[in-house]
Design an enzyme around this catalytic site. Structure first.
Site, PDB file in Angstrom:
ATOM      1  N   ASP A 156     -13.812   0.174  -5.312  1.00  0.00           N
ATOM      2  CA  ASP A 156     -13.120   1.459  -5.424  1.00  0.00           C
ATOM      3  C   ASP A 156     -14.070   2.631  -5.154  1.00  0.00           C
ATOM      4  OD1 ASP A 156     -11.025   3.158  -5.882  1.00  0.00           O
ATOM      5  OD2 ASP A 156     -11.081   3.009  -8.062  1.00  0.00           O
TER       6      ASP A 156
ATOM      7  N   HIS B  88     -13.936   4.128   3.910  1.00  0.00           N
ATOM      8  CA  HIS B  88     -13.527   2.721   4.037  1.00  0.00           C
ATOM      9  C   HIS B  88     -14.449   1.982   5.010  1.00  0.00           C
ATOM     10  CE1 HIS B  88     -10.152   3.435   1.559  1.00  0.00           C
ATOM     11  NE2 HIS B  88      -9.478   4.158   2.418  1.00  0.00           N
TER      12      HIS B  88
ATOM     13  N   LEU C 218     -20.619 -20.546  -0.514  1.00  0.00           N
ATOM     14  CA  LEU C 218     -19.840 -19.503  -1.193  1.00  0.00           C
ATOM     15  C   LEU C 218     -18.445 -19.351  -0.578  1.00  0.00           C
ATOM     16  CD1 LEU C 218     -19.966 -16.835  -3.103  1.00  0.00           C
ATOM     17  CD2 LEU C 218     -20.305 -15.664  -0.936  1.00  0.00           C
TER      18      LEU C 218
HETATM   19  C1  FPP Z   1     -10.311   1.762  -2.714  1.00  0.00           C
HETATM   20  O1  FPP Z   1     -10.955   2.997  -2.573  1.00  0.00           O
HETATM   21  C2  FPP Z   1     -10.590   0.936  -1.562  1.00  0.00           C
HETATM   22  C3  FPP Z   1      -9.666   0.389  -0.740  1.00  0.00           C
HETATM   23  C4  FPP Z   1      -8.221   0.579  -0.923  1.00  0.00           C
HETATM   24  C5  FPP Z   1     -10.081  -0.405   0.427  1.00  0.00           C
HETATM   25  C6  FPP Z   1     -11.249  -1.298   0.215  1.00  0.00           C
HETATM   26  C7  FPP Z   1     -11.635  -1.947   1.469  1.00  0.00           C
HETATM   27  C8  FPP Z   1     -12.903  -2.102   1.890  1.00  0.00           C
HETATM   28  C9  FPP Z   1     -14.084  -1.686   1.102  1.00  0.00           C
HETATM   29  C10 FPP Z   1     -13.202  -2.780   3.172  1.00  0.00           C
HETATM   30  C11 FPP Z   1     -12.770  -4.211   3.155  1.00  0.00           C
HETATM   31  C12 FPP Z   1     -13.317  -4.971   4.248  1.00  0.00           C
HETATM   32  C13 FPP Z   1     -12.623  -5.887   4.954  1.00  0.00           C
HETATM   33  C14 FPP Z   1     -13.342  -6.701   5.935  1.00  0.00           C
HETATM   34  C15 FPP Z   1     -11.184  -6.120   4.805  1.00  0.00           C
HETATM   35  P1  FPP Z   1     -10.088   4.322  -2.590  1.00  0.00           P
HETATM   36  O2  FPP Z   1      -9.657   4.619  -1.215  1.00  0.00           O
HETATM   37  O3  FPP Z   1      -8.976   4.182  -3.580  1.00  0.00           O
HETATM   38  O4  FPP Z   1     -11.129   5.383  -3.083  1.00  0.00           O
HETATM   39  P2  FPP Z   1     -10.788   6.692  -3.910  1.00  0.00           P
HETATM   40  O5  FPP Z   1     -10.254   6.231  -5.248  1.00  0.00           O
HETATM   41  O6  FPP Z   1     -12.104   7.376  -4.029  1.00  0.00           O
HETATM   42  O7  FPP Z   1      -9.780   7.478  -3.130  1.00  0.00           O
END
Ligand code: FPP
Length: 254
Positions: free
Chosen positions: A34, A51, A145
């Site tokens: 997050d 992201h 893993l």
């Molecule tokens: C939450 O942060 C994050 C997500 C919804 C997406 C997480 C995905 C990745 C880290 C990449 C994954 C990689 C692959 C290969 C699929 P947020 O957007 O809610 O952050 P915020 O709360 O600060 O707005």
């Protein structure tokens, strides 16, 4: 004790990592990645840049988990609720597997990592599914893993789907209602062949579960950090495990 210094780092880059007991490494670590959006905003960048940076951070933590002998690493990449985000952001997130796997699959494969997915395949765009499926197929015989991406995953939807299947199996005479118990129920979850997480890590200071693995997290140790996912390091990962090793897991006992 495991590698307090990473010997392949240059002398100036060496970071001291907390010593860990190799006999008490969590078998399954789950991560809620997050804070990507806030990480980006802090830098005056669009949310999707967060992201992207978050995606770039995945492999480092996979390798850290692999080095420690963690058996399963589940990464929450997209929830069933994330479809409610602006279309541009959803489209961007759905394209990440197409970028991630071509970039990282050789190294993951060389390290014996087995890629899996937990979530609803229905509803994912074909290009996303193709990228994930290709990685699953290529690494399916690997024995190291398990890198499990929770993609289009929602805990309540998973439980409801499981209950419906149980009802169907009872109706079809495959299962007796009296035989439904915790072990049997777990077989109806999407994680039926995985152990429950021992440790859940959530970044960005939010102290919530957010519909993640509701059944499976019943006795999981929770660890939170204020740092955003793109700045989550191997050191954080070791800190989380060090803290896990200090906890006494009682499972409701004494
Ligand atoms: C939450 O942060 C994050 C997500 C919804 C997406 C997480 C995905 C990745 C880290 C990449 C994954 C990689 C692959 C290969 C699929 P947020 O957007 O809610 O952050 P915020 O709360 O600060 O707005």
């Amino acid at each position: 004790m495991i590698n307090p210094f990473r010997k392949w780092l240059g002398r100036d880059e060496r970071t001291e990592l907390p010593p860990l007991d190799p006999e008490n490494i969590p078998e399954h670590v789950a991560v809620i990645m997050d804070g990507n959006g806030r990480w980006a905003r802090k830098r005056g960048l669009p949310r999707v840049a967060g992201h992207h940076s978050g995606m770039k951070n995945v492999k480092k933590i996979v390798m850290a988990a692999n080095d420690l002998g963690v058996k399963v690493l589940t990464m929450y990449a997209f929830s069933t609720e994330n479809w409610g985000r602006p279309k541009d952001e959803v489209d961007f997130l759905m394209k990440l597997p197409q970028e991630f796997f071509p970039l990282e699959i050789d190294e993951l494969d060389a390290n014996n990592v087995q890629v899996r997915m937990t979530g609803l395949r229905d509803g994912l765009p074909a290009h996303t599914l193709e990228a994930v499926q290709g990685a699953i197929e290529r690494t399916k015989n690997n024995t190291g893993l398990i890198l499990n991406f929770a993609l289009n995953y929602g805990g309540r939807k998973e439980i409801i789907a499981g209950v419906k299947q149980i009802l169907q199996d009872v109706q079809d005479g495959i299962l007796r209602a009296d035989d439904v118990n915790e072990d049997r129920f777990a077989k109806y979850m999407l994680t039926s062949d995985l152990p429950d997480p021992d440790l859940l890590i959530r970044t960005s200071g939010e102290l919530r579960i957010s519909n993640f693995m509701l059944w499976q997290l019943a006795y999981t140790e929770l660890w939170f950090t204020d740092d955003y996912w793109p700045e989550f390091t191997e050191e954080h990962f070791h800190q989380a495990i060090a803290e896990y090793q200090r906890r006494a897991r009682r499972y409701g006992g004494v």
